[in-house]
Enzyme design. Sequence first.
Site, PDB file in Angstrom:
ATOM      1  N   SER A   8       0.518  -1.428   0.316  1.00 22.63           N
ATOM      2  CA  SER A   8      -0.133  -0.126  -0.264  1.00 22.63           C
ATOM      3  C   SER A   8       0.631   1.026   0.013  1.00 22.63           C
ATOM      4  O   SER A   8       2.137   1.534   0.698  1.00 22.63           O
ATOM      5  CB  SER A   8      -1.191  -0.272   1.145  1.00 22.63           C
ATOM      6  OG  SER A   8      -1.620   1.015   0.937  1.00 22.63           O
ATOM      7  N   LYS A  50     -14.408  -5.530   1.282  1.00 26.85           N
ATOM      8  CA  LYS A  50     -15.029  -4.430   0.848  1.00 26.85           C
ATOM      9  C   LYS A  50     -16.346  -4.754   0.785  1.00 26.85           C
ATOM     10  O   LYS A  50     -17.545  -3.807   0.613  1.00 26.85           O
ATOM     11  CB  LYS A  50     -14.589  -3.903  -0.937  1.00 26.85           C
ATOM     12  CG  LYS A  50     -13.307  -2.910  -0.904  1.00 26.85           C
ATOM     13  CD  LYS A  50     -12.915  -2.768  -2.162  1.00 26.85           C
ATOM     14  CE  LYS A  50     -12.024  -1.786  -2.327  1.00 26.85           C
ATOM     15  NZ  LYS A  50     -11.521  -1.382  -3.408  1.00 26.85           N
ATOM     16  N   GLY A 101     -14.760  -9.517  -7.382  1.00 27.98           N
ATOM     17  CA  GLY A 101     -14.615  -8.768  -6.033  1.00 27.98           C
ATOM     18  C   GLY A 101     -15.298  -7.301  -6.289  1.00 27.98           C
ATOM     19  O   GLY A 101     -15.653  -6.744  -7.311  1.00 27.98           O
ATOM     20  N   SER A 152      -1.221   4.378   0.623  1.00 24.82           N
ATOM     21  CA  SER A 152      -2.047   4.499   0.839  1.00 24.82           C
ATOM     22  C   SER A 152      -1.734   6.267   2.302  1.00 24.82           C
ATOM     23  O   SER A 152      -2.206   7.684   2.054  1.00 24.82           O
ATOM     24  CB  SER A 152      -3.354   3.875   1.709  1.00 24.82           C
ATOM     25  OG  SER A 152      -4.199   3.739   0.555  1.00 24.82           O
ATOM     26  N   ASP A 179     -14.560   5.153  -4.670  1.00 24.34           N
ATOM     27  CA  ASP A 179     -13.826   4.068  -5.628  1.00 24.34           C
ATOM     28  C   ASP A 179     -14.778   4.126  -6.716  1.00 24.34           C
ATOM     29  O   ASP A 179     -13.652   4.214  -7.654  1.00 24.34           O
ATOM     30  CB  ASP A 179     -13.985   2.657  -4.882  1.00 24.34           C
ATOM     31  CG  ASP A 179     -12.121   2.046  -4.276  1.00 24.34           C
ATOM     32  OD1 ASP A 179     -11.621   2.708  -4.445  1.00 24.34           O
ATOM     33  OD2 ASP A 179     -12.363   1.100  -4.224  1.00 24.34           O
ATOM     34  N   GLY A 230      -2.830   1.526 -11.525  1.00 20.29           N
ATOM     35  CA  GLY A 230      -4.136   2.231 -11.046  1.00 20.29           C
ATOM     36  C   GLY A 230      -3.645   3.279  -9.514  1.00 20.29           C
ATOM     37  O   GLY A 230      -4.064   3.793  -9.200  1.00 20.29           O
ATOM     38  N   THR A 285     -10.246  -2.453   1.720  1.00 23.09           N
ATOM     39  CA  THR A 285      -9.094  -2.756   0.537  1.00 23.09           C
ATOM     40  C   THR A 285      -9.733  -4.502   0.382  1.00 23.09           C
ATOM     41  O   THR A 285     -10.659  -4.388   1.946  1.00 23.09           O
ATOM     42  CB  THR A 285      -8.221  -2.211   0.471  1.00 23.09           C
ATOM     43  OG1 THR A 285      -7.842  -3.064  -0.928  1.00 23.09           O
ATOM     44  CG2 THR A 285      -6.957  -2.897   0.796  1.00 23.09           C
TER      45      THR A 285
END
Length: 414
Positions: free
Chosen positions: A13, A56, A118, A15, A92, A217, A52
């Site tokens: 990650s 989710k 997913g 983030s 998202d 992404g 995540t």
Amino acid sequence: MEYGLIGARLGHSFSPEIHKKIADYRYELCELTPEGVEKLMRERSFRAINVTIPYKETVIPMLDEISTEARRIGAVNTVVNRGGRLYGYSTDYSGAAVLVRRVGMPVKGKKVLILGTGGTSKTLHAVAEDMGAGEIVTVSRTAGEGRVTYAEALAHHTDAGVIVNTTPVGMFPHGDGCPIDPGAFPQLCGVVDVVYNPLSTRLVSAARARGIPAEGGLYMLAAQAVYASALFRDIPADTADIDRVYRAVLAEKRNIVLIGMPSCGKSTVGARIAGLLGRRLVDTDALVESVAGRSIPEIFAGEGEAAFRALERDAVAEAAKQSGVIIATGGGAAIDPRNVQMLRQNGELCFLDRPLEKLCVTPDRPLSKSAVSLKKRFEERYPIYCSACDFHIAVSGKPEDAARQVLNAIGEKI
């Protein structure tokens, strides 16, 4: 934890770095089991979190309210605690829509293949639907209602115009994975991969190699984080933050890779760049010698070039999976397409083009130990360097000057 991200595996990650660039709060990573998720949601001790893979959908029954968008998608990636009540959202969706528009691929009227089943798959399904996709096909490893297998996709859906990967295939540390071959789709006009580590997955690289617009992404990650942070703080999202945050994170995570002939100055220039940026230099020749426990001339003399190239490939793989480093490669590293592919995942390749007359014969290097052999290597490799590089940099002066030329070319501020 007041703010953070929950998921099963979060070693990949970015983030925390992203949220640090958006606002002044501590953002933590929290790897949880399903039981841990239930406990966290029951105790409600956080102020706001992102969610995540694979939770989710798991968190939805544990929420008090859910936004219309998240309910429609069937997945939540942002949970805000307001006075003990939990509100679920899908930032998202906004992030994915921004990413698709950034790629510039036409979705309207096209057949869209979405790889994976997913929560993120559902999000991209909604985005494609809202953008007017002609047909949306969900692809999974297993057959089932509303989805096809990869074999079926390759047999019956090669007329797809857009491919979106929402699976973790190709994600760090397994960057050699590629969920599907874009070359099997002759009408393909765009590829999106929600994987952001590495920056350019094998899927994205394979599409770009065919001239197909493709994007990883990271931009989606930055966008959804900006929207999530606005919800955290109960303020309107500032979309100008998306580009700012994306560029800042990309500059930090991107590797600067130097390719070129022996004695063109890759290691020296790389050291100067590392010093200017405060980053680490990774020299693949030095890695080879460290692992082998002997010098490169000794490897050539004792085991031959093939053995050296195998060691070099391992060294390149080790260097390429890192992020935010300066990589100085051996003169022959870029000759192997496999090395170039690995280096491209997190890096931009800069060819240090020093004129032949300014290169030095290096007696300790078997393939450039005489003027004749050096000239031969130069003529063989020059077109390969030109083809492999992202930036072609003509250098003839001091290492400091060459370092600044590289940084100017890639748009790195110092």
